[in-house]
Motif scaffolding. Structure first.
Motif, PDB file in Angstrom:
ATOM      1  N   THR A 197      39.588 104.539  33.869  1.00 45.03           N
ATOM      2  CA  THR A 197      40.663 105.416  33.416  1.00 45.03           C
ATOM      3  C   THR A 197      41.171 104.971  32.049  1.00 45.03           C
ATOM      4  O   THR A 197      41.088 103.788  31.681  1.00 45.03           O
ATOM      5  N   GLY A 198      41.723 105.926  31.307  1.00 43.51           N
ATOM      6  CA  GLY A 198      42.295 105.596  30.004  1.00 43.51           C
ATOM      7  C   GLY A 198      43.491 104.677  30.113  1.00 43.51           C
ATOM      8  O   GLY A 198      43.739 103.854  29.218  1.00 43.51           O
ATOM      9  N   THR A 199      44.225 104.785  31.213  1.00 48.29           N
ATOM     10  CA  THR A 199      45.399 103.924  31.398  1.00 48.29           C
ATOM     11  C   THR A 199      44.991 102.463  31.546  1.00 48.29           C
ATOM     12  O   THR A 199      45.595 101.569  30.948  1.00 48.29           O
ATOM     13  N   LEU A 200      43.937 102.207  32.333  1.00 50.16           N
ATOM     14  CA  LEU A 200      43.474 100.831  32.505  1.00 50.16           C
ATOM     15  C   LEU A 200      42.844 100.306  31.226  1.00 50.16           C
ATOM     16  O   LEU A 200      43.054  99.147  30.846  1.00 50.16           O
ATOM     17  N   ALA A 201      42.085 101.142  30.545  1.00 48.88           N
ATOM     18  CA  ALA A 201      41.461 100.720  29.286  1.00 48.88           C
ATOM     19  C   ALA A 201      42.524 100.278  28.279  1.00 48.88           C
ATOM     20  O   ALA A 201      42.353  99.274  27.575  1.00 48.88           O
TER      21      ALA A 201
ATOM     22  N   HIS B 103      40.314 102.975  46.304  1.00 44.30           N
ATOM     23  CA  HIS B 103      39.229 103.478  45.442  1.00 44.30           C
ATOM     24  C   HIS B 103      39.176 105.005  45.415  1.00 44.30           C
ATOM     25  O   HIS B 103      38.705 105.597  44.443  1.00 44.30           O
ATOM     26  N   LYS B 104      39.686 105.655  46.463  1.00 44.08           N
ATOM     27  CA  LYS B 104      39.682 107.113  46.496  1.00 44.08           C
ATOM     28  C   LYS B 104      40.765 107.722  45.609  1.00 44.08           C
ATOM     29  O   LYS B 104      40.691 108.893  45.235  1.00 44.08           O
ATOM     30  N   LEU B 105      41.785 106.930  45.281  1.00 43.10           N
ATOM     31  CA  LEU B 105      42.891 107.422  44.454  1.00 43.10           C
ATOM     32  C   LEU B 105      42.846 106.869  43.032  1.00 43.10           C
ATOM     33  O   LEU B 105      43.727 107.144  42.227  1.00 43.10           O
ATOM     34  N   ALA B 106      41.801 106.105  42.730  1.00 43.24           N
ATOM     35  CA  ALA B 106      41.755 105.375  41.456  1.00 43.24           C
ATOM     36  C   ALA B 106      41.650 106.278  40.237  1.00 43.24           C
ATOM     37  O   ALA B 106      41.991 105.866  39.132  1.00 43.24           O
ATOM     38  N   GLY B 107      41.177 107.513  40.414  1.00 44.65           N
ATOM     39  CA  GLY B 107      41.050 108.410  39.276  1.00 44.65           C
ATOM     40  C   GLY B 107      42.337 109.119  38.909  1.00 44.65           C
ATOM     41  O   GLY B 107      42.409 109.791  37.882  1.00 44.65           O
ATOM     42  N   MET B 108      43.372 108.950  39.721  1.00 40.78           N
ATOM     43  CA  MET B 108      44.650 109.609  39.468  1.00 40.78           C
ATOM     44  C   MET B 108      45.623 108.653  38.791  1.00 40.78           C
ATOM     45  O   MET B 108      45.604 107.444  39.060  1.00 40.78           O
ATOM     46  N   ILE B 109      46.463 109.175  37.916  1.00 38.00           N
ATOM     47  CA  ILE B 109      47.454 108.337  37.242  1.00 38.00           C
ATOM     48  C   ILE B 109      48.387 107.728  38.287  1.00 38.00           C
ATOM     49  O   ILE B 109      48.986 108.437  39.093  1.00 38.00           O
ATOM     50  N   GLY B 110      48.479 106.415  38.276  1.00 38.61           N
ATOM     51  CA  GLY B 110      49.324 105.719  39.235  1.00 38.61           C
ATOM     52  C   GLY B 110      48.660 105.433  40.560  1.00 38.61           C
ATOM     53  O   GLY B 110      49.254 104.784  41.422  1.00 38.61           O
ATOM     54  N   GLY B 111      47.403 105.885  40.758  1.00 34.03           N
ATOM     55  CA  GLY B 111      46.711 105.654  42.015  1.00 34.03           C
ATOM     56  C   GLY B 111      45.767 104.473  41.938  1.00 34.03           C
ATOM     57  O   GLY B 111      45.451 103.967  40.875  1.00 34.03           O
TER      58      GLY B 111
ATOM     59  N   VAL C 158      33.015 104.841  38.787  1.00 43.01           N
ATOM     60  CA  VAL C 158      32.643 106.201  39.228  1.00 43.01           C
ATOM     61  C   VAL C 158      33.761 106.830  40.050  1.00 43.01           C
ATOM     62  O   VAL C 158      33.553 107.837  40.732  1.00 43.01           O
ATOM     63  N   PHE C 159      34.939 106.254  39.963  1.00 42.76           N
ATOM     64  CA  PHE C 159      36.037 106.663  40.840  1.00 42.76           C
ATOM     65  C   PHE C 159      36.968 107.631  40.112  1.00 42.76           C
ATOM     66  O   PHE C 159      37.848 107.225  39.366  1.00 42.76           O
ATOM     67  N   GLY C 160      36.735 108.914  40.336  1.00 46.31           N
ATOM     68  CA  GLY C 160      37.535 109.936  39.679  1.00 46.31           C
ATOM     69  C   GLY C 160      37.895 111.043  40.644  1.00 46.31           C
ATOM     70  O   GLY C 160      38.091 110.821  41.841  1.00 46.31           O
ATOM     71  N   GLY C 161      37.945 112.261  40.133  1.00 50.07           N
ATOM     72  CA  GLY C 161      38.303 113.419  40.949  1.00 50.07           C
ATOM     73  C   GLY C 161      37.092 114.278  41.245  1.00 50.07           C
ATOM     74  O   GLY C 161      36.024 113.783  41.609  1.00 50.07           O
ATOM     75  N   MET C 162      37.231 115.567  41.043  1.00 52.48           N
ATOM     76  CA  MET C 162      36.167 116.510  41.354  1.00 52.48           C
ATOM     77  C   MET C 162      34.899 116.189  40.554  1.00 52.48           C
ATOM     78  O   MET C 162      34.948 115.981  39.348  1.00 52.48           O
ATOM     79  N   GLY C 163      33.783 116.120  41.256  1.00 50.39           N
ATOM     80  CA  GLY C 163      32.507 115.851  40.618  1.00 50.39           C
ATOM     81  C   GLY C 163      32.162 114.377  40.504  1.00 50.39           C
ATOM     82  O   GLY C 163      31.060 114.032  40.087  1.00 50.39           O
ATOM     83  N   SER C 164      33.099 113.520  40.862  1.00 52.32           N
ATOM     84  CA  SER C 164      32.862 112.076  40.777  1.00 52.32           C
ATOM     85  C   SER C 164      32.262 111.567  42.090  1.00 52.32           C
ATOM     86  O   SER C 164      32.068 112.311  43.054  1.00 52.32           O
ATOM     87  N   TRP C 165      31.999 110.273  42.126  1.00 52.18           N
ATOM     88  CA  TRP C 165      31.497 109.641  43.343  1.00 52.18           C
ATOM     89  C   TRP C 165      32.479 109.830  44.497  1.00 52.18           C
ATOM     90  O   TRP C 165      32.085 109.933  45.656  1.00 52.18           O
ATOM     91  N   ASN C 166      33.759 109.902  44.189  1.00 51.17           N
ATOM     92  CA  ASN C 166      34.784 110.084  45.224  1.00 51.17           C
ATOM     93  C   ASN C 166      34.744 111.463  45.868  1.00 51.17           C
ATOM     94  O   ASN C 166      35.291 111.657  46.949  1.00 51.17           O
TER      95      ASN C 166
END
Length: 272
Positions: free
Chosen positions: A2-6, A95-103, A230-238
């Motif tokens: 995520t951009g936040t972690l980067a 890991h299922k919420l990692a693609g969301m801001i704050g998750g 690979v932990f994001g939203g729609m279309g990701s591994w999640n």
């Protein structure tokens, strides 16, 4: 990732140099990839006029370079990344919420002083949805914990390299078994970065670390972890689910193991 972690990684990695060697990286904000979509990145803390008075939150730095100077003058000796998994109350794995801001658990920056640490948390809000220069975000880093015991998370780079490679091998094998060759190739490329002379190749945030600061083993581990995200939203591994309970269980197991391995790898490198 995520951009936040980067951005957190960049703030810690470059910030340590700026605190130790004031005046370095003067064009950090203007040119670094983690700020390309940010209109403003500022830092706030509570200031008390008197010991027993109620604190008032004020801006202590208008940008990261001012923040590094503020910390240095305040006696800060080093910055560290700190991660804490969620308490599980949501019923959904991190890991299922990692693609969301704050998750995906909580990431903060630890500012270490001789006898204690302060902790800073970044909050991202959309400042302008129609920004012509694509700078949509305003980021406020708030000091949320003051003068508490230092954490200084440390993991062995060598050990986390082995852990990440094992997690990548296992999830790659699983991806092939379920005919997800595109993801299998992602995991294979990430594993290859552990032995690459140019591990940052083809990665968007290739400037995560300052030049000539971290060794090759550290660079390989960080960018392998970054490529493996690979932990994001729609279309990701999640964005998958399986009717077969055994397959679903293995999917959850290898995914959780990779997520933990990635997080620990990042901490191992940045805090080394």
């Amino acid at each position: 990732m995520t951009g936040t972690l980067a951005q957190l990684i960049a703030l810690v990695a470059y910030g340590n140099q700026c605190i130790s060697y004031p005046g370095t990286h003067r064009e950090f904000v203007q040119h670094h990839s983690t700020f390309r979509f940010c209109e403003k990145v500022f830092f706030t803390a509570e200031k008390k006029k008197y010991f027993f008075s109620e604190g008032k939150r004020t801006t202590v730095a208008e940008n990261p370079l001012e923040w590094f100077r503020y910390l240095g003058l305040d006696g800060c000796q080093a910055l560290r990344l700190y991660y804490e998994p969620s308490d599980g109350s949501s019923g959904t794995a991190d890991h299922k919420l990692a693609g969301m801001i704050g998750g995906g658990g909580t990431w903060v920056i630890e500012a270490m002083y001789p006898k204690y640490s302060d902790f800073w948390y970044g909050g991202w809000t959309v400042s302008s949805e129609k920004a012509e220069d694509n700078r949509f975000w305003s980021v406020e880093y708030r000091c949320i914990e003051y003068e508490i015991d230092s954490r200084n998370l440390q993991f062995s780079v060598g050990l986390q390299r082995d852990v990440l490679s094992k997690a990548l091998n296992e999830i790659e094998s699983f991806a092939k078994e379920i005919d997800m060759e595109n993801f299998a190739q992602v995991f294979q490329r990430a594993n290859a970065a552990l032995a690459s002379a140019h591990p940052d190749q083809d990665y968007y945030h290739s400037d995560l670390l300052p030049e000539n600061t971290y060794g090759m083993a550290e660079q390989q581990l960080l960018f392998a972890a970054s490529h493996a995200w690979v932990f994001g939203g729609m279309g990701s591994w999640n964005d998958m689910g399986f009717e077969d309970k055994q397959v679903q269980h293995r999917y959850n197991t290898v995914s959780s193991a990779l997520y933990t391995a990635i997080n620990n790898a990042i901490i191992a490198v940045v805090n080394s």
